[in-house]
Motif scaffolding. Structure first.
Motif, mmCIF file in Angstrom:
data_model
loop_
_atom_site.group_PDB
_atom_site.id
_atom_site.type_symbol
_atom_site.label_atom_id
_atom_site.label_comp_id
_atom_site.label_asym_id
_atom_site.label_seq_id
_atom_site.Cartn_x
_atom_site.Cartn_y
_atom_site.Cartn_z
ATOM 1 N N THR A 1 2.973 4.121 -1.607
ATOM 2 C CA THR A 1 2.919 4.731 -2.950
ATOM 3 C C THR A 1 4.245 5.354 -3.355
ATOM 4 N N GLN B 1 4.714 10.153 2.883
ATOM 5 C CA GLN B 1 4.081 8.868 3.160
ATOM 6 C C GLN B 1 3.638 8.786 4.619
ATOM 7 N N ASN C 1 0.801 -1.214 0.000
ATOM 8 C CA ASN C 1 0.000 0.000 0.000
ATOM 9 C C ASN C 1 0.838 1.271 0.000
#
Length: 592
Positions: A101, A120, A99
């Protein structure tokens, strides 16, 4: 059920979960009901099923909300009508490295990587704060596992461009947030995946075919880990470790081999294994687990073995030592009675499978892990999750000392024929005050750990306790008891809410360590005095029966309350006019 013990019987857990659920519900006819929202970046149907099973074995029946696939952030930030109406008791955020990115390998400079890391982390911190503001309930967040491949090989862990390095740094940010925020907990899938084996855990087939964040067979391990956090939050941890001696704490039989013939210490590999296990048990004691001995042995031999010069544990490390030739199940029941603990508070560790089988059959509720090979003892107990720590108070750190003080009190009692004279001899002082900030953590902990002397079994977070303390219409009291043998700390809590000239009591509990010492009388005297001063005319109490709190079924009757209502489940309401209360004047000095 053996399938829930380490090592987990994954096949049974996955293939026979409906049957297991029926059996667990039959064993726990009055479970604690909790609503759990799973916000996830992957498919979670099996996660919810397995988590439900593991919680049921702890007497907790879960109702689940699950976000749509990969909608964890959107649900948290913007909500859905279903989630908003669900009002979760706990939120579990089930994310994994897939998950993330940001990819540090695409960055041109370390400054760019740092910016990626900040971005993040902010993605998650913003979400956590939104959930706290909206739901104000405990949040469990996965840290990040690692991919089962390394793009740069060994360099991946130390080079800032490495994904392993990036994940490690991000995890550290998560840990700092957890350390600074109460009711935020990390589910350590970084450890779980390493322990399971990264190659198997991260099998890409299960991601691409089903969007599982890990392989199917690893999901029970994940569920077990999350369930351990949740059961700890709701006071379902074990409290005591009862240990055999021969071939459990040392190699050999002290009665046959003598102290000098025991394998313990640095001289031989077998002795090192047992010394390490003793060190592990002593470390458990340091975080509040109480230790006891249940051994078929002459007591003198047992004490001599515990005083072995290369041993780590000493007789004073144990709150009870039962070394005799009585059946071990009877000894364990005797230990439970002496400590005023239920049998389900105990873990029984014995190398002998026959003894384990007898104790498991004769003492329902006790955990009996299968100890197979001394080199596996630590892992078996550790992976069992019996003593999961979600909060650690000063009282936890001195738990063994408190029980030793109780033993001294018991000895002192034996010297008196008049119980009132014995109580006077203790020179007790009770300090009864409102919910002061210094004791908020301990008060919340008591609400989640006290099961026997607990009239409503209301479970509270620290924020719940602060909210009570700040409520102008609330009457909140906590009691601390000190005597000539030591300080028992905060041992009892009462809370109620004023409604005009009526006070409705929602919380009344007490530690079983101070049973029959008059502390409940002191609390009732104080409660009634403060209620009268506040203009209260009627006090209403409640008793909600559970499998453990039968001892307080008639608690209010002892103080002159009249039962005014009772339903089919045994829930009762009691009332007393403040003007009709007769003070008890217990055998102690009371400071308010």
């Amino acid at each position: 059920m053996d399938c829930f013990q380490y090592p987990l019987d994954t096949e049974t857990l996955l293939r026979k979960k409906r049957r297991l659920r029926r059996e667990l519900l039959a064993q726990n006819p009055h479970p604690l009901h909790k609503k759990i929202a799973i916000l996830s970046g992957s498919t979670t149907n099996e996660v919810a099923d397995q988590l439900g099973l593991f919680l049921l074995q702890y007497g907790i029946e879960a109702e689940f909300y699950q976000s749509e696939y990969a909608q964890y952030w959107q649900d948290a930030m913007f909500g859905t009508p279903e989630l908003n109406e669900f009002h979760p008791d706990i939120i579990y955020i089930h994310t994994s490295w897939r998950n993330l990115t940001s990819l540090p390998t695409t960055a041109d400079s370390e400054a760019d990587i740092d910016a990626m890391l900040d971005e993040q982390y902010a993605h998650f911190e913003t979400m956590w704060q939104a959930l706290e503001q909206k739901f104000a309930c405990p949040v469990i967040q996965n840290n990040f596992d690692r991919p089962n491949y390394r793009l740069m090989g060994n360099r991946d862990i130390w080079d800032p461009h490495g994904r392993s390095n990036f994940i490690s740094r991000l995890n550290q940010r998560f840990y700092a947030y957890a350390a600074a925020h109460e009711h935020f907990y990390i589910n350590d899938i970084d450890y779980l995946s390493a322990d399971y084996g990264l190659t198997a855990w991260g099998d890409a087939f299960f991601w691409h075919m089903y969007k599982y964040a890990m392989c199917l067979d690893a999901i029970p391990s994940l569920a077990n880990s999350v369930a351990n956090i949740i059961k700890s939050l709701y006071g379902r941890n074990k409290k005591a470790l009862v240990l055999d001696l021969d071939n459990t704490l040392w190699g050999g039989i002290v009665g046959d081999d003598g102290v000098d013939g025991l394998a313990i210490g640095p001289e031989v590999p077998e002795g090192q294994v047992f010394a390490e296990f003793q060190s592990y048990c002593k470390a458990l004691k340091s975080i509040g687990v109480i230790l006891a001995v249940d051994s078929k042995n002459e007591e003198a031999n047992a004490i001599a073995g515990l005083n072995h010069p290369d041993g780590v544990l000493r007789p004073d490390d144990f709150v009870a030592i039962k070394a005799n030739w009585e059946p071990k199940d009877l000894n364990l029941k005797a230990i439970a009675a002496e400590l005023s603990l239920g049998a389900d508070s105990f873990v029984f560790a014995d190398d002998n499978p026959a003894e384990r089988a007898i104790v498991a059959a004769q003492v329902p509720g006790v955990a009996v892990p299968a100890l197979d090979g001394a080199e596996n003892y630590i892992k078996t107990l550790d992976h069992g999750g019996y003593f999961e720590v979600t909060a650690l108070s000063k009282e936890d750190l001195k738990k063994t000392e408190l029980y030793h003080q109780n033993a001294e009190r018991a000895k002192a009692q034996a010297a008196f024929t008049d119980y009132g004279q014995y109580l006077d001899s203790l020179e007790m002082t009770a300090t009864i005050r409102g919910f002061e900030p210094l004791y908020i953590q301990r008060i919340a902990q008591l609400t989640n750990k006290s099961n026997q002397f607990n009239l409503t079994t209301l479970r509270c977070s620290e924020d719940d306790i602060r909210a009570m303390a700040a409520d102008a219409d609330a009457l909140c009291l906590c009691g601390k008891l000190v005597d000539k043998f030591g300080d028992n700390g905060i041992v009892t809590v009462v809370a109620g809410k004023r409604q005009g000239d009526l006070l409705d009591l929602t919380l009344w509990l007490m530690s079983c360590r101070v049973l029959k010492r008059g502390m409940e009388d002191a609390m009732m005297d104080t409660l009634m005095a403060q209620a009268a001063a506040a203009g209260v005319k009627t006090v209403v109490g409640h008793y909600y029966p559970t499998a453990k709190n039968a001892m307080v079924r008639d608690f209010y009757a002892q103080f002159g309350f009249a039962k005014t209502a009772e339903d089919a489940e045994g829930n009762t309401e009691w009332r007393l006019e403040v003007s009709g209360y007769a003070p008890k004047h217990p055998h102690m000095k009371i400071e308010r």
